[in-house]
Motif scaffolding. Structure first.
Motif, short mmCIF file in Angstrom:
data_model
loop_
_atom_site.label_atom_id
_atom_site.label_comp_id
_atom_site.label_asym_id
_atom_site.label_seq_id
_atom_site.Cartn_x
_atom_site.Cartn_y
_atom_site.Cartn_z
N ALA A 186 0.83 -1.21 0.00
CA ALA A 186 0.00 0.00 0.00
C ALA A 186 0.86 1.25 0.00
CB ALA A 186 -0.93 -0.01 1.21
N LEU A 187 1.96 1.20 0.76
CA LEU A 187 2.83 2.36 0.86
C LEU A 187 3.50 2.69 -0.48
CD1 LEU A 187 3.77 4.35 3.06
CD2 LEU A 187 5.73 2.86 3.47
N LEU A 188 3.75 1.66 -1.29
CA LEU A 188 4.42 1.87 -2.57
C LEU A 188 3.45 2.08 -3.73
CD1 LEU A 188 7.25 -0.83 -2.35
CD2 LEU A 188 7.43 1.63 -1.90
N ALA A 189 2.21 1.63 -3.57
CA ALA A 189 1.28 1.65 -4.70
C ALA A 189 0.92 3.07 -5.13
CB ALA A 189 0.02 0.86 -4.34
N LEU A 190 0.56 3.93 -4.17
CA LEU A 190 0.15 5.28 -4.54
C LEU A 190 1.29 6.10 -5.14
CD1 LEU A 190 -2.42 6.38 -1.82
CD2 LEU A 190 -2.83 5.84 -4.20
N PRO A 191 2.52 6.05 -4.59
CA PRO A 191 3.61 6.77 -5.27
C PRO A 191 3.84 6.26 -6.70
CG PRO A 191 4.26 6.19 -3.05
CD PRO A 191 2.96 5.50 -3.30
N ALA A 192 3.75 4.94 -6.88
CA ALA A 192 3.94 4.39 -8.23
C ALA A 192 2.85 4.90 -9.17
CB ALA A 192 3.93 2.86 -8.17
N PHE A 193 1.61 4.96 -8.66
CA PHE A 193 0.51 5.45 -9.48
C PHE A 193 0.69 6.93 -9.80
CE2 PHE A 193 -4.22 6.53 -9.70
CZ PHE A 193 -4.33 6.12 -11.02
N ALA A 194 1.14 7.71 -8.81
CA ALA A 194 1.38 9.14 -9.05
C ALA A 194 2.48 9.36 -10.08
CB ALA A 194 1.74 9.84 -7.73
N VAL A 195 3.55 8.55 -9.99
CA VAL A 195 4.63 8.65 -10.98
C VAL A 195 4.10 8.31 -12.37
CG1 VAL A 195 6.79 7.60 -11.74
CG2 VAL A 195 6.49 8.24 -9.33
N LEU A 196 3.27 7.28 -12.45
CA LEU A 196 2.70 6.90 -13.75
C LEU A 196 1.85 8.03 -14.32
CD1 LEU A 196 2.12 4.75 -15.92
CD2 LEU A 196 0.18 3.98 -14.50
N LEU A 197 1.01 8.65 -13.48
CA LEU A 197 0.16 9.74 -13.95
C LEU A 197 0.96 10.95 -14.39
CD1 LEU A 197 -2.73 9.66 -11.29
CD2 LEU A 197 -2.77 8.76 -13.62
N THR A 198 2.12 11.14 -13.77
CA THR A 198 2.95 12.31 -14.06
C THR A 198 3.89 12.06 -15.23
OG1 THR A 198 2.91 12.71 -11.68
CG2 THR A 198 4.38 14.07 -12.95
N SER A 199 4.09 10.81 -15.59
CA SER A 199 5.05 10.46 -16.63
C SER A 199 4.49 10.71 -18.02
CB SER A 199 5.42 8.97 -16.50
OG SER A 199 4.34 8.16 -16.93
N PRO A 200 5.37 10.73 -19.04
CA PRO A 200 4.90 10.90 -20.42
C PRO A 200 4.05 9.73 -20.92
CG PRO A 200 7.25 11.38 -20.22
CD PRO A 200 6.83 10.75 -18.93
N LEU A 201 4.02 8.64 -20.18
CA LEU A 201 3.22 7.48 -20.60
C LEU A 201 1.73 7.74 -20.52
CD1 LEU A 201 5.23 4.63 -18.81
CD2 LEU A 201 5.35 5.32 -21.21
N VAL A 202 1.34 8.71 -19.71
CA VAL A 202 -0.07 9.02 -19.52
C VAL A 202 -0.30 10.49 -19.85
CG1 VAL A 202 -1.99 9.14 -17.88
CG2 VAL A 202 -0.33 7.27 -17.74
#
Length: 369
Positions: A186-202
Motif C-alpha cells: 500500500a505504501l508503494l502503490a500510490l507513489p507508483a501510481f502518481a509517478v505513472l500519472l505524471t510520466s509521459p506514458l499518460v
C-alpha cells in the motif's frame, strides 16, 4: 520545484538540504514508536506533530505574503500537512470505528469552509456572479474545487487542499484496511501510481476528475507515510538503510530538477516524498519547548485555528493589497505582511470560534493555549 496541482491554481512547495531534522537523536531526546502509540491511546498530542503543523501553516502564509523564492526550498508545507493528517487519522482509526472517525474529521473540516462560503458566495452574487445550484453545492460538499467568479477567485484559489483532504478522509477507512493487510504494498502503490500519472506514458487531461485522481495519488502517498509513522513501520527499517534510501531519493530528485527545471512535477513529488519520509521517521521530544511558554501557546493557537487561517489567508492578502492601493501606498513586502497579518488576525478572531464548535469545544475568541 514541487508544483501542487489544484485545478486552476498551482502552488509551489519544495524543501532543500538546509532543512536538518536528524533521525539519529539520542535515547533521551527521542521517543520510541511504543511510547508514541501509548500516548496516542491516551489522547495526548505530540509537541513535534503540533510544531510541524504550525510551521507548515506559517510557511504557506509567509510564501503567499512575501513571495520569497527560497522559502519553498526550505520546507515542503503541503506534503508535510498531508502526512501529518494521515498520521492523526491513523491514530483515530486505531482507537475508534471508521465511520465515526470519518464523521469526526468531516465535522472539523467542513464548518470553517461553510463560514467562508457564507461570506464569499453572497459577495460574489452581489457583484454579478450567477451560480447554478450545482455551483453552490460544491461550496457545501467540495468533492471538486468550489467554483467562483473572476472577482471572487481569491476565495476559491486555495480550496484544492480542502478538496484533496476531503477525498482522503472519505477514503481513509479503505486505505487503512489496505495498509493494515499489505503495508509495504500500500505504501508503494500510490507513489507508483502518481509517478505513472505524471510520466509521459499518460496524457492526463486537466479536468475536475483528473484533479481528484492526481491529488489522491500524490498526496495520498504522504497520507500513507503518516499511517506508517503511527504503526511503527518506518521505525522497523534499519536506520542506515533508511537514511541511504531517503538520501538516494532526495539526490535523484535534485538531479532530476536540475535537469528538468524546478517546476517539474515528477521531480518535485520525489523531493517532497523524501522530506516527508525524513520528518515522519524523526521523533524528537522537544522538551525545550516547555521553557518557551509563548511559543507553546502560539503553536497551540495555530493548530486550533489551522483551517480558518488556511482558507482565509488568500482572500485576506488580496484585500490587503487592495487597501494599500486605495490608500496610495506601495504594496511592498513589509506593508503586505503588516496589513495582511492584521486583517488575518481580525478574521480569525471573528470566525475562528467555528472551529471550536466543530471540535465540540466551548466557542472562544482566542483558542485554548
Amino acid at each position: 520545484m514541487v508544483t501542487e496541482r489544484c485545478g486552476n491554481a498551482q502552488v509551489a512547495g519544495l524543501v532543500s538540504a538546509t532543512m536538518r531534522v536528524s533521525p539519529t537523536l539520542s535515547d533521551s531526546e527521542q521517543e520510541t514508536s511504543a511510547q508514541v502509540a501509548a500516548r496516542a491511546r491516551s489522547g495526548d498530542r505530540s509537541p513535534y506533530i503540533d510544531a510541524l503543523r504550525a510551521l507548515a501553516i506559517l510557511r504557506v502564509y509567509l510564501l503567499h505574503t512575501l513571495w520569497l523564492t527560497w522559502l519553498p526550498m526550505v520546507f515542503p508545507a503541503m506534503p508535510v500537512m498531508f502526512a501529518l493528517a494521515g498520521y492523526l487519522t491513523a491514530v483515530s482509526l486505531d482507537r475508534g470505528a471508521p465511520l465515526r472517525v470519518v464523521g469526526s474529521r468531516l465535522r472539523r473540516l467542513l464548518p470553517p469552509l461553510w463560514a467562508l462560503a457564507a461570506v464569499a458566495v453572497p459577495l460574489m452574487v452581489l457583484v454579478g456572479w450567477r451560480p447554478g445550484l450545482l455551483d453552490v453545492t460544491w461550496w457545501v460538499a467540495p468533492l471538486r474545487n468550489p467554483p467562483s467568479s473572476e472577482w471572487g477567485g481569491p476565495f476559491s484559489l486555495g480550496l484544492w487542499y480542502i478538496r484533496a483532504y476531503l477525498w482522503l478522509v472519505l477514503l481513509s477507512p479503505l486505505l487503512w484496511w489496505a495498509f493494515r493487510r499489505w503495508p509495504v504494498g500500500a505504501l508503494l502503490a500510490l507513489p507508483a501510481f502518481a509517478v505513472l500519472l505524471t510520466s509521459p506514458l499518460v496524457d492526463l487531461p486537466v479536468s475536475p476528475v483528473t484533479d481528484v485522481v492526481w491529488s489522491v495519488a500524490a498526496y495520498g502517498s504522504c497520507w500513507l507515510v503518516g499511517y506508517a509513522r503511527h504503526t511503527g513501520l518506518l521505525d522497523r527499517v534499519p536506520l542506515a538503510w533508511y537514511a541511504f534510501g531517503v538520501g538516494v531519493l532526495a539526490l535523484g530528485a535534485m538531479m532530476w530538477l536540475a535537469d528538468r527545471g524546478e517546476d517539474d512535477q515528477l521531480g518535485g513529488l520525489a523531493w517532497g516524498w523524501a522530506v516527508v519520509l525524513l520528518l515522519m521517521r524523526a521523533r524528537p521530544r522537544l522538551d525545550w519547548l516547555t521553557q518557551v511558554p509563548w511559543l507553546v501557546r502560539l503553536i497551540r493557537m495555530i493548530n486550533a485555528r489551522a483551517v480558518t487561517i488556511y482558507i482565509w489567508h488568500l482572500p485576506v492578502l488580496y484585500a490587503a493589497g487592495g487597501l494599500l492601493t486605495l490608500a496610495g501606498l506601495a504594496a511592498g513586502k513589509a506593508a503586505m505582511l503588516g496589513v495582511g497579518t492584521t486583517l488575518l488576525v481580525a478574521v480569525v478572531l471573528a470566525l475562528g470560534w467555528v472551529e471550536d464548535l466543530a471540535a465540540r469545544r466551548r466557542p472562544s475568541l482566542l483558542p485554548p493555549g
